[in-house]
Design an enzyme around this catalytic site. Structure first.
Site, PDB file in Angstrom:
ATOM      1  N   CYS A   5      -2.811  -3.918   7.105  1.00  0.00           N
ATOM      2  CA  CYS A   5      -2.446  -4.171   8.495  1.00  0.00           C
ATOM      3  C   CYS A   5      -2.859  -3.004   9.386  1.00  0.00           C
ATOM      4  CB  CYS A   5      -0.951  -4.449   8.620  1.00  0.00           C
ATOM      5  SG  CYS A   5       0.111  -3.081   8.110  1.00  0.00           S
ATOM      6  N   GLU A  36       0.820  -1.208   0.000  1.00  0.00           N
ATOM      7  CA  GLU A  36       0.000   0.000   0.000  1.00  0.00           C
ATOM      8  C   GLU A  36       0.857   1.263   0.000  1.00  0.00           C
ATOM      9  OE1 GLU A  36      -2.239  -2.993   2.689  1.00  0.00           O
ATOM     10  OE2 GLU A  36      -0.195  -2.648   1.955  1.00  0.00           O
ATOM     11  N   ALA A  69      10.105 -37.104  -7.926  1.00  0.00           N
ATOM     12  CA  ALA A  69      10.368 -37.274  -9.356  1.00  0.00           C
ATOM     13  C   ALA A  69      10.496 -38.759  -9.626  1.00  0.00           C
ATOM     14  CB  ALA A  69      11.645 -36.540  -9.760  1.00  0.00           C
TER      15      ALA A  69
END
Length: 366
Positions: A80, A57, A159
């Site tokens: 916040c 922000e 994997a």
């Protein structure tokens, strides 16, 4: 009304795209983006880049200047309302004179948890919450996990071949998947706060467990589960210890080997269970207390099986090579099960080709 909803979604999608630029750098903070819009035009935007630096922000307000007055702020997480390393963003939005704030989701941090939006409303600013909420939650799934469960989101990467083989019986495994899948795996490593493996993998492969293939300024913490402290300071892990810290989780540290590992730069965490092994659930709670949002696990079939059995895995990141090897090492040391009811069911979240391989993202069903 429909047009307003479409516009809100459009500008929030832009804010989420900005937030994703902090994917590898904001830890332990959430990834947040902000877009300021006035009369249908973006007048300022920004994203949170690193912990301790200005929030999204603030960057957007600085970019907008006086144009922020009367604008609508689209923020991917509720602004916040507390003083941390930086002042409250809710106060900055009030001071800038924005007319409306749209948040994708409420902040799960108990220090905020609706207080930011309440502060804005008390100042006369219109607020909305829930625009593209699912997308915002997924972007910060680790932060949400830590704030709501006290532990990080654990993503287990594997994997294998299509028949579930991770290595030949002689231990050879490089390389089952192709270069595109390996690069993609490093991008997932880069977004994590920590990369976790077991002592078996270290002894077999002597990995570094650092992020490569990705241009990132941050190396994750490396964690080794090593109940009996079989690790030695000669392991490749210690070559990168200055830029990538090493945490060894063990069942006891009252040995000369523990002192040698500490002298070499490793930190030791002692968490024994009743069986003299590492208490895995307690380990993840301890990691959450340290501010870790996401843990990326890459381990062998024994630790993989333990993590699954003890309910520590939130998500599976599975790379499948289009090949068959028959006999060899498997993915998980599970079972043998006596009934199909003992199986672990998964929900497939995403499946896509990565080079010649396939990547499957799945989550165990509750």
């Amino acid at each position: 009304m429909a047009l307003d909803v479409a516009l809100d979604a459009r500008f929030m999608a832009r804010a989420l795209k900005l937030a994703a630029r902090g994917l590898w750098t904001t830890s332990p903070n959430p990834r947040v983006g902000c877009v300021l819009v006035k009369e249908g035009r973006i007048v300022g935007e920004g994203w949170h880049e690193r912990a301790g630096e200005p929030h999204a922000e603030v960057h957007a307000l600085r970019a907008a200047g006086e144009a922020a007055r009367g604008a609508t702020a689209y923020v991917t997480l509720e602004p916040c309302s507390h003083h941390g390393r930086t002042p409250p963003c809710a106060d900055a939005l009030v001071a800038a004179g924005v007319a409306r704030v749209v948040a994708a989701m409420q902040d799960p941090n108990p220090l905020v948890a609706g207080n930011g939006l309440a502060r804005l409303r008390a100042a006369g600013i219109a607020t909305d919450c829930g625009v593209l909420e699912n997308e915002a939650r997924e972007l910060n799934i680790g932060f949400v996990s830590r704030m709501t469960r006290g532990k990080p989101w654990v993503r287990l990467k594997t994997a294998s071949t299509l028949d579930g083989v991770t290595a030949l019986e002689n231990g050879v495994s490089q390389w089952i998947t192709g270069p595109a899948a390996r690069r993609d795996g490093h991008r997932w490593r880069a977004r994590a706060c920590a990369v976790l493996s077991g002592i078996g993998t270290v002894m077999e492969d002597d990995p570094s467990l650092t992020v490569r293939e990705v241009d990132t300024p941050r190396q994750p913490l490396r964690i080794i589960v090593d109940a009996r402290l079989q690790l030695t300071p000669q392991a490749r892990l210690f070559a990168d210890i200055e830029r990538s810290p090493l945490l060894v989780v063990c069942a006891s540290d009252d040995t000369p080997k523990a002192r040698a590992l500490r002298d070499a730069g490793a930190e030791l965490l002692v968490l024994p269970n009743e069986g003299g092994k590492v208490d895995l659930p307690a380990m993840f709670q301890a990691l959450g207390a340290r501010g870790l949002n996401e843990v990326h696990a890459e381990s062998g079939h024994k630790l993989n099986g333990s993590l699954m059995r003890e309910g520590c895995v939130d998500e599976l990141l599975m790379y499948l090579a289009p090949t068959l090897l028959g006999r060899g090492m498997g993915l998980f040391n599970l079972g043998p099960f006596d009934t199909l009811a003992q199986r672990i069911d998964l929900d497939i979240r995403d499946m896509r080709a990565v080079g010649r391989d396939w990547r499957v993202l799945a989550r165990p069903r509750a």
